[in-house]
Design an enzyme around this catalytic site. Structure first.
Site, mmCIF file in Angstrom:
data_model
loop_
_atom_site.group_PDB
_atom_site.id
_atom_site.type_symbol
_atom_site.label_atom_id
_atom_site.label_comp_id
_atom_site.label_asym_id
_atom_site.label_seq_id
_atom_site.Cartn_x
_atom_site.Cartn_y
_atom_site.Cartn_z
ATOM 1 N N ASN A 148 15.696 -7.689 -111.932
ATOM 2 C CA ASN A 148 14.755 -7.277 -110.952
ATOM 3 C C ASN A 148 14.777 -5.956 -110.623
ATOM 4 O O ASN A 148 13.769 -5.444 -110.155
ATOM 5 C CB ASN A 148 14.947 -8.173 -109.704
ATOM 6 C CG ASN A 148 16.367 -8.043 -109.159
ATOM 7 O OD1 ASN A 148 17.376 -7.957 -109.850
ATOM 8 N ND2 ASN A 148 16.433 -8.275 -107.792
ATOM 9 N N SER A 225 22.287 -14.553 -110.445
ATOM 10 C CA SER A 225 22.358 -15.726 -109.656
ATOM 11 C C SER A 225 23.729 -16.183 -109.153
ATOM 12 O O SER A 225 24.709 -15.740 -110.014
ATOM 13 C CB SER A 225 21.563 -17.090 -110.458
ATOM 14 O OG SER A 225 22.389 -17.065 -111.655
ATOM 15 N N GLU A 246 27.385 -9.585 -106.882
ATOM 16 C CA GLU A 246 26.022 -9.562 -105.902
ATOM 17 C C GLU A 246 25.153 -10.695 -106.341
ATOM 18 O O GLU A 246 24.742 -10.627 -107.613
ATOM 19 C CB GLU A 246 25.382 -8.121 -105.891
ATOM 20 C CG GLU A 246 26.157 -6.937 -105.389
ATOM 21 C CD GLU A 246 26.570 -6.988 -103.976
ATOM 22 O OE1 GLU A 246 26.254 -8.128 -103.057
ATOM 23 O OE2 GLU A 246 27.373 -6.528 -103.330
ATOM 24 N N CYS A 280 16.684 -9.270 -103.947
ATOM 25 C CA CYS A 280 17.946 -10.263 -103.276
ATOM 26 C C CYS A 280 17.894 -9.941 -102.034
ATOM 27 O O CYS A 280 18.374 -10.829 -101.098
ATOM 28 C CB CYS A 280 19.145 -10.130 -103.749
ATOM 29 S SG CYS A 280 19.784 -8.238 -103.634
ATOM 30 N N GLU A 457 29.194 -2.287 -103.014
ATOM 31 C CA GLU A 457 28.649 -1.331 -103.984
ATOM 32 C C GLU A 457 28.144 -0.052 -103.377
ATOM 33 O O GLU A 457 27.963 -0.020 -102.092
ATOM 34 C CB GLU A 457 27.517 -1.835 -104.935
ATOM 35 C CG GLU A 457 28.166 -3.291 -105.516
ATOM 36 C CD GLU A 457 27.173 -3.558 -106.773
ATOM 37 O OE1 GLU A 457 27.300 -2.923 -107.841
ATOM 38 O OE2 GLU A 457 26.280 -4.386 -106.664
HETATM 39 O O1 TXE Z 1 19.752 -14.611 -113.526
HETATM 40 P P1 TXE Z 1 21.138 -14.815 -114.399
HETATM 41 P P2 TXE Z 1 18.476 -14.583 -114.152
HETATM 42 C C1 TXE Z 1 18.430 -15.488 -109.317
HETATM 43 C C2 TXE Z 1 17.003 -15.619 -109.194
HETATM 44 C C3 TXE Z 1 16.479 -16.039 -110.606
HETATM 45 C C4 TXE Z 1 17.745 -16.591 -111.352
HETATM 46 C C5 TXE Z 1 17.708 -16.500 -112.766
HETATM 47 O O2 TXE Z 1 17.032 -16.991 -108.306
HETATM 48 O O3 TXE Z 1 15.460 -16.794 -110.791
HETATM 49 O O4 TXE Z 1 18.857 -15.792 -110.526
HETATM 50 O O5 TXE Z 1 17.549 -14.843 -112.789
HETATM 51 C C6 TXE Z 1 23.871 -12.840 -117.461
HETATM 52 N N1 TXE Z 1 28.137 -14.778 -118.658
HETATM 53 N N2 TXE Z 1 18.538 -13.966 -109.202
HETATM 54 O O6 TXE Z 1 18.166 -15.318 -115.361
HETATM 55 O O7 TXE Z 1 21.100 -15.997 -115.013
HETATM 56 C C7 TXE Z 1 22.396 -12.555 -117.872
HETATM 57 O O8 TXE Z 1 21.967 -12.446 -119.002
HETATM 58 C C8 TXE Z 1 27.836 -13.130 -118.422
HETATM 59 C C9 TXE Z 1 19.136 -13.584 -108.256
HETATM 60 O O9 TXE Z 1 18.324 -13.063 -114.509
HETATM 61 O O10 TXE Z 1 22.204 -15.029 -113.297
HETATM 62 C C10 TXE Z 1 21.878 -11.401 -116.948
HETATM 63 O O11 TXE Z 1 22.111 -10.165 -117.465
HETATM 64 N N3 TXE Z 1 26.704 -13.041 -118.128
HETATM 65 C C11 TXE Z 1 19.533 -12.098 -108.084
HETATM 66 C C12 TXE Z 1 22.685 -11.554 -115.899
HETATM 67 O O12 TXE Z 1 23.760 -12.543 -116.081
HETATM 68 C C13 TXE Z 1 25.608 -14.122 -118.311
HETATM 69 C C14 TXE Z 1 19.021 -11.039 -109.110
HETATM 70 C C15 TXE Z 1 21.963 -12.187 -114.534
HETATM 71 O O13 TXE Z 1 21.517 -13.432 -115.080
HETATM 72 C C16 TXE Z 1 25.996 -15.347 -118.406
HETATM 73 C C17 TXE Z 1 18.751 -12.012 -110.306
HETATM 74 C C18 TXE Z 1 27.391 -15.798 -118.645
HETATM 75 N N4 TXE Z 1 27.647 -16.924 -118.906
HETATM 76 C C19 TXE Z 1 18.442 -13.130 -110.361
HETATM 77 N N5 TXE Z 1 24.923 -15.983 -118.476
HETATM 78 C C20 TXE Z 1 19.323 -11.272 -106.611
HETATM 79 N N6 TXE Z 1 19.443 -12.131 -105.707
HETATM 80 O O14 TXE Z 1 19.645 -10.319 -106.918
HETATM 81 C C21 TXE Z 1 23.836 -15.236 -117.922
HETATM 82 N N7 TXE Z 1 24.456 -13.992 -118.138
#
Ligand code: TXE
Length: 483
Positions: A148, A225, A246, A280, A457
């Site tokens: 994001n 997430s 975060e 977020c 942060e």
């Molecule tokens: O998040 P992910 P995504 C929430 C929001 C969104 C959902 C999915 O609800 O719809 O999360 O978004 C990496 N080990 N937020 O898919 O899956 C992944 O590749 C290590 C809220 O972007 O949590 C990416 O680089 N890393 C939030 C990062 O983690 C892993 C902002 C985030 O991915 C992993 C974004 C693993 N096993 C999403 N699996 C906010 N509130 O700011 C995935 N990743």
């Protein structure tokens, strides 16, 4: 042209390729990126570990010069990088250029911090001894970022990591490799020695697991997430790495009975729907005191209808598309759950523009209860719900009734109410008469409970995570005393 990964100072191919798709027009391939596999992630961690041996002994001034150069280039190229960001993530151009400027400013800020990392010198409780408390780099840092904020979040993690003498392995989110590549390219050309910054683009499970589970990794900083955050925490703690997470938010904006309604509408509109609500810190729960409820909802809805949903880079667009099909499905699912739980839904339908894109009309969910699913879980889209309350006390109780604790806001003319709210709301960041989203880069960012874990942060507080403390005792007089 295929964009490569940066491992140990070399740009290398991967185990496959993945197109970077424009959410405003899914026929448009922004770039194609080599996908790193687990072996390459391991090599990147090894390279960061080897590079640490010399990088950690560079002077703050040397590191400052590199960060300053990188920040300068980001700022000079703000329009071009902003266009890339808008094209791959879907923010409007205005928002995207603003984010790029933010990233440049962050590098400039940490260029300053690199030469300000002093410690303490204190008298010992024992005669003749000196005690020094100094800061050292924490080591190899894995930087795992969400989609994001494709350049600002990497900037606010990578800049302090490098400023304080750490080496980095950087894994961006799958939907936004373009800005990550551009940032790695800028840093590579700014004078970083081989292995100090490594870029591995690839899947969370394959690359991410290597970055969190490797015993060579000393610290993991993650934004994303809540579920993945919990996984990252467990993997990193299995080898006692330092962790900073975060995660989500369900941020309340209280609209008090004494507020300026025009201001409340502006604050709610920007906080709820800015950046397509994919922040977020978005104001996803609008907690409105009943005496102003109807007027506020009516005016906010009129303002919502005035928002122009369209191509992120088109003139006149005020709301870009949702980032991808999975996120659009998630948004629509939550809207339909809210409908089933009794909400009155204003907007929230797909927008047909004649171009294949992930367009969603911002949704205002009226008549919701704080116990509704949509008020408990993060939607992460242009979806805000309204919760009617009788007075400020109930508003505060509702604001605090959540598992999250990132940001909270209030619109009020009363200094007494604002002061009470700042003291009593359970959130890491509190905004009075300004949107819950939109923060300064030189002050701490973060929250509590399910939203954040570990040290804050940004700003000078970033040092807490990216350094470790050493306490040294010296008897320079070898037991003979000072006199
Ligand atoms: O998040 P992910 P995504 C929430 C929001 C969104 C959902 C999915 O609800 O719809 O999360 O978004 C990496 N080990 N937020 O898919 O899956 C992944 O590749 C290590 C809220 O972007 O949590 C990416 O680089 N890393 C939030 C990062 O983690 C892993 C902002 C985030 O991915 C992993 C974004 C693993 N096993 C999403 N699996 C906010 N509130 O700011 C995935 N990743």
């Amino acid at each position: 042209m295929i964009r490569l990964n940066l491992i140990d100072g070399e740009w290398v191919g991967g185990a496959g390729e993945r197109p970077n798709i424009n959410p405003s027009d899914t026929r448009d391939v922004v770039s194609t990126h080599a996908q790193a596999n687990g072996d390459q992630a391991r090599q990147a961690v090894g390279a960061a570990s080897a590079a640490l041996k010399t990088w950690r002994w560079t002077t703050g001034f040397q590191r400052s010069e590199i960060l300053d150069r990188a920040g300068g280039e980001i700022l000079r190229r703000q329009d071009e990088l902003g266009d890339l960001l808008a094209r791959e993530e879907g923010k409007t151009l205005r928002e995207a250029v603003g984010e790029v400027v933010r990233a440049g400013q962050i590098f400039k800020f940490f260029a300053g911090e690199a030469v300000r990392s002093g410690g303490d010198h204190v008298d010992s409780i024992r005669p003749g001894l000196d005690v020094d408390i100094s800061r050292e780099p924490v080591g190899v840092v894995s930087v795992i970022t969400p989609w994001n904020f494709p350049i600002a979040i990497p900037a606010w993690k990578i800049a302090p990591a490098l400023a304080f003498g750490n080496t980095v392995v950087f894994k961006p989110a799958e939907p936004v490799p373009g800005c990550a590549w551009a940032l790695a390219d800028i840093l590579d050309r700014s004078g970083l020695p081989a292995g100090v910054l490594n870029l591995v683009v690839g899947s969370g499970r394959v690359v991410g697991d290597e970055l969190t589970g490797s015993p060579l990794v000393d610290a993991v900083t993650f934004t994303g997430s809540t579920d993945v955050g919990a996984h990252v925490l467990a993997a990193a703690q299995s080898h006692r790495a330092k962790v900073q997470l975060e995660m989500g938010g369900k941020n309340p904006l209280v609209v008090a009975d004494d507020c300026d309604i025009d201001l409340a509408v502006r604050v709610a509109l920007e906080g709820a729907f800015g950046s397509t609500g994919q922040r977020c810190t978005a104001s996803s729960r609008l907690v409105v005191v009943e005496s102003v409820h109807d007027e506020f909802v009516d005016r906010l809805d009129r303002a919502r209808q005035g928002l122009v949903v369209g191509d992120a880079r088109a003139e006149g667009t005020t709301i870009g598309p949702v980032v991808d099909a999975a996120q659009l499905d998630q948004d629509l699912r939550y809207i339909s759950v809210a409908l089933n739980e009794g909400a009155h839904v204003l907007g929230g339908e797909r927008v047909e523009t004649g171009v294949p894109g992930h367009y969603l009309r911002p949704a205002l969910l009226v008549g919701t209860k704080n116990a509704d699913t949509v008020n408990r879980e993060e939607v992460f889209g242009p979806v805000a719900s309204v919760i009617k309350v009788t007075d400020y006390d109930e508003a505060l109780a509702v604001a605090n009734d959540t598992e999250f604790g990132l940001a909270a806001g209030i619109v009020t003319r009363s200094l007494r109410t604002a002061t009470h709210f700042k003291a009593h709301v359970r959130a890491g960041m509190v905004m009075v008469n300004v949107p819950t989203a939109g923060v300064d880069f030189h002050v701490p960012f973060g929250g509590s409970r399910a939203s954040s874990y570990g040290p804050r942060e940004q700003g000078s507080y970033a040092r807490e995570f990216y350094t470790t403390v050493k306490t040294s005792y010296t008897d320079a007089f070898e037991g003979r005393g000072r006199a």
